[in-house]
Structure formats: structure tokens, C-alpha cells
Design a protein around this motif. Sequence first.
Motif, mmCIF file in Angstrom:
data_model
loop_
_atom_site.group_PDB
_atom_site.id
_atom_site.type_symbol
_atom_site.label_atom_id
_atom_site.label_comp_id
_atom_site.label_asym_id
_atom_site.label_seq_id
_atom_site.Cartn_x
_atom_site.Cartn_y
_atom_site.Cartn_z
ATOM 1 N N SER A 47 -59.300 -94.234 72.073
ATOM 2 C CA SER A 47 -59.513 -95.672 71.930
ATOM 3 C C SER A 47 -60.680 -95.982 71.002
ATOM 4 N N ALA A 48 -61.500 -94.971 70.681
ATOM 5 C CA ALA A 48 -62.569 -95.158 69.704
ATOM 6 C C ALA A 48 -61.948 -95.495 68.352
ATOM 7 N N HIS A 49 -62.680 -96.229 67.548
ATOM 8 C CA HIS A 49 -62.164 -96.630 66.245
ATOM 9 C C HIS A 49 -62.119 -95.421 65.314
ATOM 10 N N VAL A 50 -60.977 -95.183 64.675
ATOM 11 C CA VAL A 50 -60.792 -94.034 63.793
ATOM 12 C C VAL A 50 -60.725 -94.497 62.339
ATOM 13 N N ILE A 51 -61.434 -93.782 61.489
ATOM 14 C CA ILE A 51 -61.505 -94.076 60.058
ATOM 15 C C ILE A 51 -60.988 -92.857 59.308
ATOM 16 N N ALA A 52 -60.054 -93.078 58.388
ATOM 17 C CA ALA A 52 -59.437 -91.972 57.649
ATOM 18 C C ALA A 52 -60.258 -91.614 56.414
ATOM 19 N N ASN A 53 -60.252 -90.328 56.083
ATOM 20 C CA ASN A 53 -61.009 -89.821 54.937
ATOM 21 C C ASN A 53 -60.220 -88.687 54.290
ATOM 22 N N GLY A 54 -60.243 -88.653 52.965
ATOM 23 C CA GLY A 54 -59.630 -87.533 52.264
ATOM 24 C C GLY A 54 -58.532 -87.905 51.304
ATOM 25 N N ILE A 100 -62.421 -89.157 60.246
ATOM 26 C CA ILE A 100 -61.698 -87.882 60.241
ATOM 27 C C ILE A 100 -61.294 -87.520 58.818
ATOM 28 N N HIS A 101 -61.879 -86.426 58.322
ATOM 29 C CA HIS A 101 -61.417 -85.865 57.046
ATOM 30 C C HIS A 101 -60.102 -85.151 57.332
ATOM 31 N N ALA A 102 -59.070 -85.525 56.623
ATOM 32 C CA ALA A 102 -57.706 -85.132 56.983
ATOM 33 C C ALA A 102 -57.338 -83.719 56.539
ATOM 34 N N LYS A 143 -68.506 -87.828 62.273
ATOM 35 C CA LYS A 143 -67.509 -87.434 61.285
ATOM 36 C C LYS A 143 -67.058 -86.019 61.593
ATOM 37 N N MET A 144 -65.758 -85.785 61.530
ATOM 38 C CA MET A 144 -65.216 -84.457 61.792
ATOM 39 C C MET A 144 -64.035 -84.194 60.862
ATOM 40 N N ARG A 145 -63.495 -82.999 60.954
ATOM 41 C CA ARG A 145 -62.236 -82.671 60.273
ATOM 42 C C ARG A 145 -61.141 -82.574 61.335
ATOM 43 N N LEU A 146 -60.014 -82.007 60.968
ATOM 44 C CA LEU A 146 -58.919 -81.843 61.921
ATOM 45 C C LEU A 146 -59.033 -80.532 62.696
ATOM 46 N N GLY A 147 -60.009 -79.711 62.319
ATOM 47 C CA GLY A 147 -60.195 -78.430 62.976
ATOM 48 C C GLY A 147 -60.929 -77.490 62.056
#
Length: 325
Positions: free
Chosen positions: A193-200, A167-169, A139-143
Amino acid sequence: MRIILAPMEGLVDAPIRETLTKVGGIDRCVTEFIRVTHGMLPPRIFYKYAPELYSQSLTQVGTPVAVQLLGSDPEMMGRHGLRAVELGAAQVDINFGCPAKTVNKHKGGCVLMREPELMYEIASAVRKAVPAEVPVTAKMRLGYDDRSMGVACGQALEAAGASEIVIHARSKVDGYKPPAYWEEVARVREAVSAHVIANGEIWTVADYWRCREVSGCADVMIGRGLIARPDLARKIKASQQGDEVADMTWPEAVLLVREYAEVLQGWLEDRYVTGRIKQWMNFLRQGFPEAEAIWQDARKIREVAPMLACLEQKMPLSRSAVRAA
């Protein structure tokens, strides 16, 4: 469509995971982060944060629970990833998103997004240490300082072998202030290509569909929105079929809080139990006007029985009378 309950430090513990997954609609949970430093943690620490390890990493209703690690030493992170699996973890998640000052000061969480190369080393070490059949996710943020590092960090995690990236947006500097930059999540999703999951910032069914449209992510992680409206995941799932389900009522929410309190009383003093209830109530204020109406009184209470009695002040008379009988 999958809905994942976010790991909110100090709030989303095992009892609340049990409570919310019973409501329905949640496909996976993630533990609060286990802080990895320089020495090997004993098994009791893993069991403290993830008692589901005793039950095949599942909640009572069968919802999978991932064990989340936080740290900056690749070797130690790898060793702890393997230890988690040896103790029963079916998924190992790595925290690169925590914005807390104390965590970032000790080179953990979101501050690592300043160093995609180090993120790669950490994720790669965990991936190499963990058996191939066990997913390693992150899990990460955008920066950290701004939202410019999302693509570089996402690509680093993909190269390291992370199969999913939540990704926390927002950036660390953005904190939790609206809006959520779902369009930036889309940029990362298109670059890996990794699966991305949106958060926030998903508080309602409409928010989910808007996030899905903008980010391109059908799968989402929800934290505060599910704490405020415990039936949100269930309602989102129903909306996919074009159905509408009735909103959870305040008496139903109080029953969840009561069940949560009963579990906590088995291992915490009253003042700590009421502290956890107050944390939850602070979010319930956003989903239920009844919670807002009693908040000023509830926040002063330090014992469980008076706290639960306070919650029931705003229940319909018929329900209160039934409970009293």
C-alpha cells in the motif's frame, strides 16, 4: 504525475541539481548517498553532499531535495537519519539499490535485498528515529541475484514505515542493461500500500507513457535519461496536457554545461571540473548528435576553457559569432 531526479553517484551533485531543476519539470531530487558505517559523521559531510540543507532542503528554484543514506547498521542509520533532520533535511531516503561491487562488498546497497529482515530493521530504525512529520522513503531494485525478491523486500519496507518506495526495474545482476522490467514493478505495487515510484530506462516521452502503462506508476524517477536530455521532464509534463514543446537545442545544452562548469570552478581544480563535464557529455552523446561529433576531441581535454570552446564547435555560426562579439 511527479518526476524525480535520480541520485547518480559521482555525477548528480548539487551544482547539476541546480542546473537541471532550472530547466523545469523536476519535482524532487535525491542526493548521492551518504555512507554510514560505525562512527557518527560530522555535519560537514552532510553539507558536502547536500548543501541545500542551508536552504530548507530546496534548490534555488524551490525543488525539494531528499538526503539519502546508505548502510547496514540499523542503530547507526537511525542516528544518522535523525542527524540529517536536525541539520535541515525534510526527507530521509535509504539506499537499497546501489549495485556497485565495492558498496555491496561492504554490505551496503542492493546486496541487502538478500535479507528483507535486515532491510526492515534498517528502515524501521530510521523511521523510529526521525520525527513523524518527516517522510522516510527508500530506493531498491527488484532483487540482487535475480528479480524474485521485489515483493518480499517491498513488503518489508512498507512494514517498517517507508511511505514511498522507488523501484529500479532490474536486479543487481541485470545491471543497467535493457530492458527494464516494468511489469515486475507492477507486481510490487499491487502487493503493497506504500506509494511506488518506477525507475529505469526512461529516455523519451514515449518511454514514460509506456512505463506508466506497464508499471501502473504515474510517478517516476529518471537518472540517465535526464542527464542525456535535460528537458525530458519538461517535455513529459507538457505531454500530459497534450502539448508538445520544442526540443532543447545544442546551444541551450552548452549554456547549461557552461553554467555548471562556472559553479564547479569555485571549488574544484580544472582537471576535476573537466572530469565532471566529460561524465555529463558521455550521456549528452545519447541526446545530441553534436556531442557525439566532438566526443573524441573533448575526452582528451583537461582544462575548462578549451573544453567549453570544444563544445561550442558544433554551435550554429550565428550563436558562436554572438558569443565571440
